[in-house]
Design a protein around this motif. Structure first.
Motif, short mmCIF file in Angstrom:
data_model
loop_
_atom_site.label_atom_id
_atom_site.label_comp_id
_atom_site.label_asym_id
_atom_site.label_seq_id
_atom_site.Cartn_x
_atom_site.Cartn_y
_atom_site.Cartn_z
N GLY A 134 19.09 80.76 65.12
CA GLY A 134 17.96 79.83 65.13
C GLY A 134 17.89 78.95 63.91
O GLY A 134 17.51 77.77 64.00
N ALA A 135 18.27 79.49 62.74
CA ALA A 135 18.20 78.71 61.51
C ALA A 135 19.29 77.66 61.41
O ALA A 135 19.20 76.74 60.59
CB ALA A 135 18.28 79.64 60.30
N SER A 136 20.30 77.75 62.26
CA SER A 136 21.41 76.79 62.19
C SER A 136 21.00 75.40 62.64
O SER A 136 21.80 74.47 62.59
CB SER A 136 22.60 77.29 63.02
OG SER A 136 22.32 77.24 64.41
N VAL A 137 19.73 75.23 63.05
CA VAL A 137 19.23 73.89 63.38
C VAL A 137 19.39 72.96 62.18
O VAL A 137 19.38 71.73 62.33
CB VAL A 137 17.76 73.97 63.84
CG1 VAL A 137 16.84 74.31 62.68
CG2 VAL A 137 17.32 72.67 64.51
N SER A 138 19.58 73.52 60.98
CA SER A 138 19.80 72.68 59.79
C SER A 138 21.04 71.82 59.94
O SER A 138 21.16 70.76 59.31
CB SER A 138 19.94 73.55 58.54
OG SER A 138 20.99 74.50 58.69
N ARG A 139 21.98 72.24 60.79
CA ARG A 139 23.19 71.45 61.02
C ARG A 139 22.87 70.11 61.67
O ARG A 139 23.66 69.18 61.58
CB ARG A 139 24.16 72.24 61.90
CG ARG A 139 24.77 73.46 61.22
CD ARG A 139 25.55 74.30 62.19
NE ARG A 139 26.24 75.39 61.51
CZ ARG A 139 26.75 76.46 62.13
NH1 ARG A 139 26.63 76.57 63.46
NH2 ARG A 139 27.36 77.40 61.46
N LEU A 140 21.73 70.03 62.30
CA LEU A 140 21.31 68.78 62.92
C LEU A 140 21.22 67.66 61.88
O LEU A 140 21.35 66.48 62.20
CB LEU A 140 19.95 68.99 63.59
CG LEU A 140 19.42 67.93 64.56
CD1 LEU A 140 20.32 67.83 65.79
CD2 LEU A 140 18.00 68.29 65.00
N TYR A 141 21.01 68.04 60.62
CA TYR A 141 20.78 67.06 59.56
C TYR A 141 21.99 66.86 58.66
O TYR A 141 21.95 66.01 57.77
CB TYR A 141 19.58 67.50 58.71
CG TYR A 141 18.28 67.47 59.48
CD1 TYR A 141 17.46 66.35 59.45
CD2 TYR A 141 17.89 68.56 60.25
CE1 TYR A 141 16.27 66.32 60.15
CE2 TYR A 141 16.69 68.53 60.97
CZ TYR A 141 15.90 67.42 60.92
OH TYR A 141 14.73 67.38 61.63
N GLN A 142 23.05 67.61 58.88
CA GLN A 142 24.20 67.50 57.97
C GLN A 142 24.87 66.14 58.06
O GLN A 142 25.34 65.61 57.07
CB GLN A 142 25.20 68.61 58.28
CG GLN A 142 24.75 69.98 57.81
CD GLN A 142 25.76 71.06 58.12
OE1 GLN A 142 26.71 70.87 58.87
NE2 GLN A 142 25.55 72.23 57.53
N ASP A 143 24.94 65.59 59.26
CA ASP A 143 25.62 64.32 59.46
C ASP A 143 24.65 63.19 59.75
O ASP A 143 25.03 62.15 60.29
CB ASP A 143 26.65 64.43 60.59
CG ASP A 143 27.70 65.48 60.28
OD1 ASP A 143 28.15 65.55 59.13
OD2 ASP A 143 28.07 66.22 61.21
N ALA A 144 23.37 63.45 59.43
CA ALA A 144 22.36 62.43 59.72
C ALA A 144 22.64 61.17 58.90
O ALA A 144 23.00 61.22 57.73
CB ALA A 144 20.97 62.96 59.40
N ASP A 145 22.44 60.02 59.54
CA ASP A 145 22.64 58.75 58.83
C ASP A 145 21.51 58.57 57.81
O ASP A 145 20.34 58.75 58.12
CB ASP A 145 22.60 57.58 59.83
CG ASP A 145 23.79 57.61 60.76
OD1 ASP A 145 23.65 57.10 61.89
OD2 ASP A 145 24.85 58.13 60.35
#
Length: 300
Positions: A286-297
């Motif tokens: 569940g905490a891996s949602v942080s990956r949503l922001y790794q490649d954020a523009d």
């Protein structure tokens, strides 16, 4: 139920991320325990504890004074209660069902009333919060709804699993409280992911943030546990599944809509988490949602 809870015969249906450590905790405390799970190989998680395997939910019910259920959602709990070889088919057995799952308030009311009518047993909705390690250590937070007398009879057992056990009111009150809990948790998962992204963009060592803020107004269990998990990218094995957090947030959104409220912060969390899960991450931590922001523009 017997006055001496240590002599109670317990049943537990559901040996997933939370159910398995709860089973181990109960066995550690000396309870006789009969278990069942839809996928039989999950029994391997608790076999060494001495928990006894049953061939069906009905068999669990017959072997128990009280049955705990820890499954994924309304359809699953309805199936174990009233499906083929469900509790209602047992004929006789437990006097109370304790639902540790996150079940909708509407389903709780419907199924609880049906169980009382068809089986003669009480239903306590007792969803939990904390995660696998607190479950193993008996340190969960338990929010309980249902018949108050039934709660007092089961309270000693609930306190074996939870360090914080609160009676919230009539049937369904526990699940309503869990929805509010999940609103706080779900929104904070997204907030922690965004704070981590901002921390990295600002050139601040992300590992120092929870150290620096510890004891201050911004400190929280979410910051110390979930943020640090995100920062370390410590997602394997999963402590929770993204699909579960997504399901819980959808329940939050549905309940907020039923109340006629417009709560934009919650809606953003629901939307972002849905976006992550729909990208194929259902079984990720569940905490891996942080990956949503790794490649954020980044905004120019």
């Amino acid at each position: 139920m017997p006055d001496n809870t240590k002599k109670m015969r317990l049943g537990l249906v559901g040996l997933g991320i939370m159910g398995a450590p709860i089973a181990q905790r109960l066995r550690d405390q000396g309870y006789e325990l009969t278990v069942w799970n839809l996928e039989p190989d999950y029994y391997d998680r608790v076999k060494d504890s001495g928990a006894q395997w049953a061939q069906s939910p009905a068999e669990v019910w017959r072997a128990s004074d009280a049955v705990l259920v820890c499954v994924l959602g309304d359809d699953a709990i309805e199936s174990v209660c009233f499906g083929e070889d469900g509790f209602a088919k047992a004929g006789a057995g437990a006097s109370v069902l304790i639902d540790l799952s996150t079940t909708s308030p509407d389903a709780t009311l419907e199924l609880g009333q049906r169980l009382r009518k068809e089986v003669g047993a009480e239903w306590l909705d007792a969803p939990v919060s904390g995660g696998p390690k607190p479950a193993r250590d008996g340190e969960l937070t338990v929010m309980v709804g249902g018949n108050e007398e039934a709660f007092h009879q089961a309270e000693a057992l609930l306190r074996v699993m939870g360090q914080n056990v609160t009676y919230m009111g009539e049937l369904g009150s526990g699940q309503k409280t869990k929805i509010l809990n999940q609103a706080i948790v779900g929104a904070n998962y997204i907030l922690m992911a965004e704070v981590l992204a901002a921390c990295r963009a600002a050139g601040i060592d992300p590992d120092l943030l929870p150290v620096c803020l510890k004891g201050g107004l911004a400190d929280s269990a979410i910051l110390q546990r979930i943020y640090t998990q995100m920062s370390a990218e410590d997602f394997d094995p999963p402590r929770s599944y993204a699909r579960q957090v997504d399901k819980d947030l959808k329940s939050v959104a549905h309940y907020v809509d039923e109340l006629g409220l417009e709560l934009p912060l919650i809606q953003v969390a629901v939307s972002q988490y849905r976006r992550y899960v729909e990208a194929g991450n259902e079984m990720e931590d569940g905490a891996s949602v942080s990956r949503l922001y790794q490649d954020a523009d980044r905004k120019e």
